[in-house]
Design an enzyme around this catalytic site. Structure first.
Site, mmCIF file in Angstrom:
data_model
loop_
_atom_site.group_PDB
_atom_site.id
_atom_site.type_symbol
_atom_site.label_atom_id
_atom_site.label_comp_id
_atom_site.label_asym_id
_atom_site.label_seq_id
_atom_site.Cartn_x
_atom_site.Cartn_y
_atom_site.Cartn_z
ATOM 1 C CG ASP A 175 -1.807 -1.038 1.558
ATOM 2 O OD1 ASP A 175 -2.243 -1.442 0.322
ATOM 3 O OD2 ASP A 175 -2.162 -1.319 2.427
ATOM 4 C CE LYS B 212 -8.274 7.706 -2.945
ATOM 5 N NZ LYS B 212 -7.992 8.771 -3.947
ATOM 6 C CG MET C 84 -8.889 11.647 11.809
ATOM 7 S SD MET C 84 -10.236 12.045 12.631
ATOM 8 C CE MET C 84 -9.797 13.175 13.860
HETATM 9 N N1 SAH Z 1 -3.196 -0.201 9.845
HETATM 10 C C1 SAH Z 1 -2.516 1.126 10.019
HETATM 11 C C2 SAH Z 1 -3.710 2.022 9.938
HETATM 12 C C3 SAH Z 1 -4.223 2.083 8.543
HETATM 13 S S1 SAH Z 1 -5.636 3.315 8.579
HETATM 14 C C4 SAH Z 1 -1.673 1.137 11.434
HETATM 15 O O1 SAH Z 1 -1.898 0.101 12.032
HETATM 16 O O2 SAH Z 1 -1.143 2.052 11.588
HETATM 17 C C5 SAH Z 1 -4.746 4.673 7.821
HETATM 18 C C6 SAH Z 1 -4.710 6.038 9.258
HETATM 19 O O3 SAH Z 1 -3.386 5.577 9.984
HETATM 20 C C7 SAH Z 1 -4.301 7.116 8.334
HETATM 21 O O4 SAH Z 1 -5.444 7.914 8.038
HETATM 22 C C8 SAH Z 1 -3.727 7.938 9.791
HETATM 23 O O5 SAH Z 1 -4.637 8.162 10.528
HETATM 24 C C9 SAH Z 1 -2.976 6.884 10.193
HETATM 25 N N2 SAH Z 1 -1.413 6.691 9.917
HETATM 26 C C10 SAH Z 1 -0.817 5.780 9.177
HETATM 27 N N3 SAH Z 1 0.644 6.023 9.343
HETATM 28 C C11 SAH Z 1 0.681 7.247 9.872
HETATM 29 C C12 SAH Z 1 1.794 8.104 10.011
HETATM 30 N N4 SAH Z 1 2.976 7.682 9.777
HETATM 31 N N5 SAH Z 1 1.519 9.017 10.953
HETATM 32 C C13 SAH Z 1 0.474 9.410 11.417
HETATM 33 N N6 SAH Z 1 -0.635 8.732 10.846
HETATM 34 C C14 SAH Z 1 -0.618 7.535 10.303
#
Ligand code: SAH
Length: 506
Positions: free
Chosen positions: A37, A59, A175
């Site tokens: 992804d 995406k 989010m």
């Molecule tokens: N499975 C992922 C989450 C996926 S949902 C996990 O465990 O982290 C995607 C959301 O994750 C984004 O909208 C954001 O809110 C958060 N996110 C993912 N990577 C991030 C990062 N490096 N910094 C801040 N938010 C992050």
């Protein structure tokens, strides 16, 4: 249907490639196929074998994401043909990552699978911003929520009225920045105190991380004022107030500094790592590349002359020399008759990696000091081999010859111009860098060629320019670069320390 493959649903961590698990690394190295992804750091893909098939299923800007059913179809298809299929997901696969849907689908098809957890973005944001998720006598529970729901949705799956009333709790909100305003309104209207401490962590754990401490009430205003773009994690609760003391990441000496590194692409890792570890946002802009050059005469024949001394003046020289040696099925025993001289610490370290300890290192790492001190250590009739690249001017060789020493050159690599790709070009022109680093005259020459004199000069004169030593500095002066900061000791480590000292003073 029989499947020969197994699907590994792997959490790739929150973004910083150093934060993956040992198991993730192991699986990357033996992957046949990788589906990844946008949020799984692309840098991880360099660990995969060249033969691995890499499929982007995230995406892309202005495009629809690959639908979940399509991803599952690809996984099923690949499991029929390959052994190790990696489904790499940002953070942890089972936290808002739809990992469970994929696992259930695989189970349904009878495909073997494993789940490898990863550091989720919320945990990464907590550690790197200095916001503990629990704290004795203050916070006893922590909730991970996602607020991707649209405000128009009548029946929310989130029980806002309950969330707003929870005591001693940290809320970790996953989010986009656009729904934050609505989330804050919901929480406050359901009774959460508007002055509850909160923190937004953008690009958590990456060198580009930014964090904004605020009250719950002011969060939407901050998003707008600071132009905060996703990905963000918002942590709401009393411990957010700890971040002004526990913000170790923000206090790194080069935090937030954009530094353009112009070394050869295959040579930039030690400098890049050093800057990265000190908090800089490093932009690798390689304007040269090096290539092995096979000499006319075999190394075996050359070395049969039993040189008294062999001189190396760069890591490249050492690396390519040994590459040639190994190509001829020889090893370091061929050098057992010779003493070894090298110009500086990095070259000495590289020699050590090949099992050799340098007999001579000058007190200061420039060609002129090298020659002056070296001739004190040798005999007039010593036979010397000078290992080098295809540079036109070689002060060491020329001076030794002038002084009547018996020195023979051997060229083991060539330096060539490299045109960086277009996106990098634009990035350099549009995002003003805080500093440019030059570690050799050839990188300076090629930088000016690649950008054209006017553009290059404008970029450099509007920023700060660091040179590794006097030769590189003089080349920059010849192009009319106004101010140049020179490394105190002429080595990568010295250059790194000079940069840190400079930025801690301003
Ligand atoms: N499975 C992922 C989450 C996926 S949902 C996990 O465990 O982290 C995607 C959301 O994750 C984004 O909208 C954001 O809110 C958060 N996110 C993912 N990577 C991030 C990062 N490096 N910094 C801040 N938010 C992050």
């Amino acid at each position: 249907m029989s499947f020969i493959g197994k699907v590994y649903l792997v959490g790739a961590g929150p973004g910083n490639p150093d934060l993956i698990t040992v198991r993730c690394l192991e699986l990357l190295k033996q992957a046949d196929v990788v589906l990844y992804d946008r949020l799984a750091n692309d840098e991880l893909l360099k660990f995969c074998p060249d033969s691995a098939e890499l499929i982007f299923v995230g995406k892309e800007p202005d495009k629809h994401p690959v639908p979940q059913e399509e991803i599952i179809k690809i996984l099923i298809d690949k499991a029929k043909k390959f052994k190790n299929i990696l489904r790499l997901k940002g953070g942890d696969p089972y936290i808002f990552g739809r990992g469970s849907e994929e696992a259930l689908a695989l189970l349904n098809e009878g495909i073997d699978f494993e789940i490898i957890p990863g550091i989720t973005a919320g945990i990464g944001a907590s550690a790197y911003s200095g916001t503990p998720l629990t704290h004795r006598n203050l916070v006893t529970q922590s909730l991970f929520i996602t607020a991707h729901e649209s405000p128009e949705k009548n029946e929310s799956q989130i029980q806002w009225e309950l969330l707003a009333k929870l005591k001693n709790t940290t809320l970790v909100v996953y989010m986009g920045a656009s729904t934050l305003k609505w989330t804050v309104e919901k929480l406050i209207s359901q009774g959460m105190k508007p002055d509850t401490p909160a923190i937004i962590v953008q690009n958590a754990t990456m060198s580009s991380q930014r964090q904004f401490y605020s009250s719950l009430f002011n969060l939407p205003e901050i998003v707008e004022k600071e132009n905060i773009k996703p990905p963000i994690i918002t942590i709401i609760g009393e411990t957010a107030a700890f971040s002004d003391r526990l913000n170790w990441f923000q206090r790194k000496p080069l935090y937030g500094k954009k530094i353009v590194c112009t070394r050869a692409e295959d040579q930039s890792s030690s400098l890049t790592n050093f800057l990265d570890q000190n908090g800089a946002i490093v932009i690798n802009f390689s304007v040269i590349k090096t290539r092995l050059k096979t000499p006319e005469q075999s190394l075996k024949r050359t070395l049969a002359k039993n040189y008294d001394w062999i001189i190396f003046s760069s890591e490249n020289g050492v690396r390519y020399f040994f590459q040639l040696l190994y190509c001829e099925n020889l090893d370091s025993r061929q050098l057992s008759h010779s003493k070894i001289a090298c110009i500086g610490k990095e070259t000495a370290k590289m020699l050590k990696d090949f099992g050799l300890i340098a007999d001579f290192i000058p007190s200061s790492f420039t060609s002129s000091v090298f020659v002056n001190e070296f001739i004190e250590s040798i005999k007039m009739d010593d036979l010397i081999l000078r290992v080098k690249g295809n540079f036109q001017k070689d002060l060491i060789l020329e001076t030794l010859l002038e002084k009547g020493f018996n020195v023979e050159p051997i060229q083991v690599y060539s330096i060539e111009k490299k045109i960086p790709d277009n996106t990098l070009f634009k990035k350099i022109i549009n995002d003003k860098a805080d500093a440019y680093l030059f570690t050799s005259s050839s990188t300076v020459n090629n930088f000016f060629q690649v950008f054209g004199n006017d553009q290059a000069l404008k970029l450099l004169n509007e920023s700060r320019v660091f040179a590794i030593g006097p030769v590189t500095r003089d080349t920059l002066y010849r192009y009319n670069v106004k101010e140049i900061i020179m490394s105190e000791t002429y080595s990568i480590e010295g250059l790194g320390n000079t940069i840190i000292q400079y930025f801690s003073k301003i």
